[in-house]
Design a protein around this motif. Structure first.
Motif, PDB file in Angstrom:
ATOM      1  N   ARG A 259       0.772  -1.165   0.061  1.00 56.76           N
ATOM      2  CA  ARG A 259      -0.075   0.083   0.002  1.00 56.76           C
ATOM      3  C   ARG A 259       0.713   1.330   0.032  1.00 56.76           C
ATOM      4  NH1 ARG A 259      -5.241  -0.852   3.597  1.00 56.76           N
ATOM      5  NH2 ARG A 259      -5.286  -3.064   3.662  1.00 56.76           N
ATOM      6  N   ASP A 260       0.185   2.331  -0.369  1.00 56.70           N
ATOM      7  CA  ASP A 260       0.750   3.831  -0.200  1.00 56.70           C
ATOM      8  C   ASP A 260       1.340   3.872   1.332  1.00 56.70           C
ATOM      9  OD1 ASP A 260       1.585   6.112  -0.157  1.00 56.70           O
ATOM     10  OD2 ASP A 260      -0.448   7.034  -0.426  1.00 56.70           O
ATOM     11  N   PRO A 261       2.648   4.032   1.299  1.00 54.59           N
ATOM     12  CA  PRO A 261       3.130   4.447   2.771  1.00 54.59           C
ATOM     13  C   PRO A 261       2.568   5.518   3.549  1.00 54.59           C
ATOM     14  CG  PRO A 261       5.056   3.704   1.220  1.00 54.59           C
ATOM     15  CD  PRO A 261       3.819   4.171   0.462  1.00 54.59           C
ATOM     16  N   ASP A 262       2.200   6.650   2.820  1.00 56.26           N
ATOM     17  CA  ASP A 262       1.299   7.463   3.735  1.00 56.26           C
ATOM     18  C   ASP A 262      -0.017   7.008   4.215  1.00 56.26           C
ATOM     19  OD1 ASP A 262       2.708  10.141   3.321  1.00 56.26           O
ATOM     20  OD2 ASP A 262       2.538   9.793   1.139  1.00 56.26           O
ATOM     21  N   GLU A 263      -0.691   6.252   3.336  1.00 63.18           N
ATOM     22  CA  GLU A 263      -2.106   5.686   3.849  1.00 63.18           C
ATOM     23  C   GLU A 263      -1.559   4.865   4.876  1.00 63.18           C
ATOM     24  OE1 GLU A 263      -3.460   2.804   1.107  1.00 63.18           O
ATOM     25  OE2 GLU A 263      -5.386   2.516   2.426  1.00 63.18           O
ATOM     26  N   VAL A 264      -0.568   4.085   4.949  1.00 59.58           N
ATOM     27  CA  VAL A 264      -0.176   3.125   6.143  1.00 59.58           C
ATOM     28  C   VAL A 264      -0.044   3.957   7.352  1.00 59.58           C
ATOM     29  CG1 VAL A 264       1.317   1.476   7.067  1.00 59.58           C
ATOM     30  CG2 VAL A 264       0.751   1.317   4.478  1.00 59.58           C
ATOM     31  N   VAL A 265       0.600   5.137   7.050  1.00 59.57           N
ATOM     32  CA  VAL A 265       0.913   5.921   8.454  1.00 59.57           C
ATOM     33  C   VAL A 265      -0.240   6.442   8.852  1.00 59.57           C
ATOM     34  CG1 VAL A 265       2.076   7.954   9.096  1.00 59.57           C
ATOM     35  CG2 VAL A 265       3.471   6.258   7.763  1.00 59.57           C
ATOM     36  N   ARG A 266      -1.152   6.871   7.982  1.00 59.73           N
ATOM     37  CA  ARG A 266      -2.438   7.515   8.415  1.00 59.73           C
ATOM     38  C   ARG A 266      -3.285   6.359   9.431  1.00 59.73           C
ATOM     39  NH1 ARG A 266      -7.324   6.872   6.616  1.00 59.73           N
ATOM     40  NH2 ARG A 266      -6.771   6.331   4.568  1.00 59.73           N
ATOM     41  N   ILE A 267      -3.385   5.168   8.787  1.00 61.05           N
ATOM     42  CA  ILE A 267      -4.116   4.016   9.339  1.00 61.05           C
ATOM     43  C   ILE A 267      -3.184   3.874  10.783  1.00 61.05           C
ATOM     44  CG2 ILE A 267      -4.716   1.714   9.317  1.00 61.05           C
ATOM     45  CD1 ILE A 267      -5.393   2.484   6.179  1.00 61.05           C
ATOM     46  N   CYS A 268      -1.990   3.748  10.870  1.00 64.46           N
ATOM     47  CA  CYS A 268      -1.326   3.785  12.116  1.00 64.46           C
ATOM     48  C   CYS A 268      -1.656   4.646  13.067  1.00 64.46           C
ATOM     49  CB  CYS A 268       0.331   3.626  11.758  1.00 64.46           C
ATOM     50  SG  CYS A 268       0.902   2.268  11.004  1.00 64.46           S
ATOM     51  N   ILE A 269      -1.988   5.880  12.826  1.00 69.63           N
ATOM     52  CA  ILE A 269      -2.370   6.939  13.670  1.00 69.63           C
ATOM     53  C   ILE A 269      -3.766   6.725  14.148  1.00 69.63           C
ATOM     54  CG2 ILE A 269      -2.851   9.253  13.837  1.00 69.63           C
ATOM     55  CD1 ILE A 269      -0.626   9.897  11.786  1.00 69.63           C
ATOM     56  N   GLU A 270      -4.633   6.233  13.300  1.00 72.58           N
ATOM     57  CA  GLU A 270      -5.930   5.952  13.621  1.00 72.58           C
ATOM     58  C   GLU A 270      -6.098   4.705  14.773  1.00 72.58           C
ATOM     59  OE1 GLU A 270      -8.594   5.477  10.241  1.00 72.58           O
ATOM     60  OE2 GLU A 270      -9.310   3.848  10.999  1.00 72.58           O
ATOM     61  N   ARG A 271      -5.388   3.545  14.422  1.00 68.91           N
ATOM     62  CA  ARG A 271      -5.452   2.640  15.275  1.00 68.91           C
ATOM     63  C   ARG A 271      -4.704   2.872  16.560  1.00 68.91           C
ATOM     64  NH1 ARG A 271      -6.868  -1.886  12.134  1.00 68.91           N
ATOM     65  NH2 ARG A 271      -8.015  -1.013  10.342  1.00 68.91           N
ATOM     66  N   HIS A 272      -3.668   3.786  16.500  1.00 67.82           N
ATOM     67  CA  HIS A 272      -2.920   4.007  17.699  1.00 67.82           C
ATOM     68  C   HIS A 272      -3.804   4.898  18.616  1.00 67.82           C
ATOM     69  CE1 HIS A 272       0.190   5.716  20.195  1.00 67.82           C
ATOM     70  NE2 HIS A 272      -0.246   6.745  20.117  1.00 67.82           N
ATOM     71  N   GLN A 273      -4.674   5.363  18.062  1.00 63.72           N
ATOM     72  CA  GLN A 273      -5.476   6.329  19.069  1.00 63.72           C
ATOM     73  C   GLN A 273      -6.867   5.537  19.363  1.00 63.72           C
ATOM     74  OE1 GLN A 273      -6.159   9.924  16.298  1.00 63.72           O
ATOM     75  NE2 GLN A 273      -4.538  10.813  17.155  1.00 63.72           N
ATOM     76  N   THR A 274      -7.363   4.222  18.707  1.00 61.47           N
ATOM     77  CA  THR A 274      -8.640   3.879  18.910  1.00 61.47           C
ATOM     78  C   THR A 274      -8.405   2.399  19.774  1.00 61.47           C
ATOM     79  OG1 THR A 274      -8.361   2.916  16.677  1.00 61.47           O
ATOM     80  CG2 THR A 274      -9.949   4.988  17.232  1.00 61.47           C
ATOM     81  N   VAL A 275      -7.146   1.652  19.169  1.00 66.20           N
ATOM     82  CA  VAL A 275      -7.012   0.327  19.592  1.00 66.20           C
ATOM     83  C   VAL A 275      -5.955  -0.116  20.381  1.00 66.20           C
ATOM     84  CG1 VAL A 275      -8.639  -0.521  17.986  1.00 66.20           C
ATOM     85  CG2 VAL A 275      -6.222  -0.821  17.424  1.00 66.20           C
ATOM     86  N   VAL A 276      -4.921   0.906  20.212  1.00 63.01           N
ATOM     87  CA  VAL A 276      -3.394   0.384  21.030  1.00 63.01           C
ATOM     88  C   VAL A 276      -3.804   0.723  22.545  1.00 63.01           C
ATOM     89  CG1 VAL A 276      -1.432   1.075  21.438  1.00 63.01           C
ATOM     90  CG2 VAL A 276      -2.263   0.634  19.181  1.00 63.01           C
TER      91      VAL A 276
END
Ligand code: ZN
Length: 276
Positions: A259-276
């Motif tokens: 996937r596009d690395p920018d998209e991966v980073v965006r999803i990392c941020i979202e998951r960091h804030q919601t499930v980590v």
């Protein structure tokens, strides 16, 4: 437990999560996303040159939560073991040059053709004793990362946090552990061993265990896509005194690397804030 829901200050991106990026691309991509911590693997640091990498990292004001990775100590012969130690001293130098908070160690496993797992573990122990004075002098803490037992033959014969803690007890100052959810989530002694690790926890790696897992190495999941109780493990780590970053480390050949690395980073941020 710390509230991560509005903030990305405690998020670190491991370069393996966005494997297509060079060090410069990683720095710029994280800066674009408002992320202030990274953990590079040695390949992208070496491609850039460690001294120059250090300058670029400082210019971006990035925290380096770890350099991945040293280790791979056991070898069938003396010359091989010496070469591994030399390489680990270079890794310590690189970690110092980029201001890494620790050098993560994947300690290595059975030498080629060997079935002597106890012997491999003894070699790891001796190598850690040999490396530690050099690391102490460079002020680079060594983070022993226990790996899931499925890697005992080829990557790491330290497979539980208990083993890593035992080594730290013996080694003393300058040695600690890296807790990676992918490698330790299954361990019935996890809560006890995280509490025992306490201040020795130098790094905390997050990701997820997918069902089914289709590749032993390259099928790690994004946080929230698998079966690991990430909140519960972070609670243990923080109760033990850990105040550092959550470092996203996802080796994913068939999914996230495509996937596009920018998209991966965006999803990392979202998951960091919601499930980590
Ligand atoms: Zn890890």
């Amino acid at each position: 437990m710390r509230d991560l829901s509005h903030d990305r200050a405690l998020l670190s991106i491991n370069s393996m999560t966005v494997k297509a990026w060079s060090l410069v691309e990683l720095l710029e991509g994280c800066a674009r996303a408002g992320i202030s911590a990274i953990s590079p693997w040695r390949d992208i640091v070496q491609a850039c040159g460690a001294e120059r990498a250090g300058k670029l990292i400082r210019a971006h004001g990035m925290t380096v939560t770890g350099l991945c990775r040293g280790g791979m100590f056991p070898d069938a012969d003396e010359a091989g073991r010496r070469a591994a130690l030399d390489d680990n001293r270079r890794a310590v130098d690189e970690a110092a040059a980029i201001g890494a908070q620790c050098l993560v160690l994947v300690v290595g496993a059975l030498p080629k053709g060997s079935r002597d797992l106890d012997g491999a573990r003894m070699q790891v122990r001796e190598a850690l004793h040999a490396l530690l004075p050099y690391a102490r002098q460079a002020r680079v803490p060594l983070a022993i990362e226990p790996l899931h037992p499925m890697y005992a033959a080829d990557r790491a014969c330290v497979n539980t946090l208990a083993q890593a803690n035992d080594l730290c007890d013996e080694l003393g100052d300058g040695a600690g552990v890296a807790v990676d959810t992918y490698h330790v989530w299954w361990d019935p002694d996890l809560a006890r061993e995280i509490a025992r690790a306490g201040k020795r926890i130098l790094a905390y790696h997050v990701n997820d265990w997918l069902l089914p897992t289709t590749d032993l190495l390259l099928d790690r999941g994004m946080m929230g896509d698998g079966v690991i109780d990430l909140r519960a493990i972070r609670a243990m780590v923080e109760a033990a005194g850990y105040r550092g970053h959550c470092e996203v480390e996802i080796l994913s050949g068939n999914n996230w690397w495509k996937r596009d690395p920018d998209e991966v980073v965006r999803i990392c941020i979202e998951r960091h804030q919601t499930v980590v």
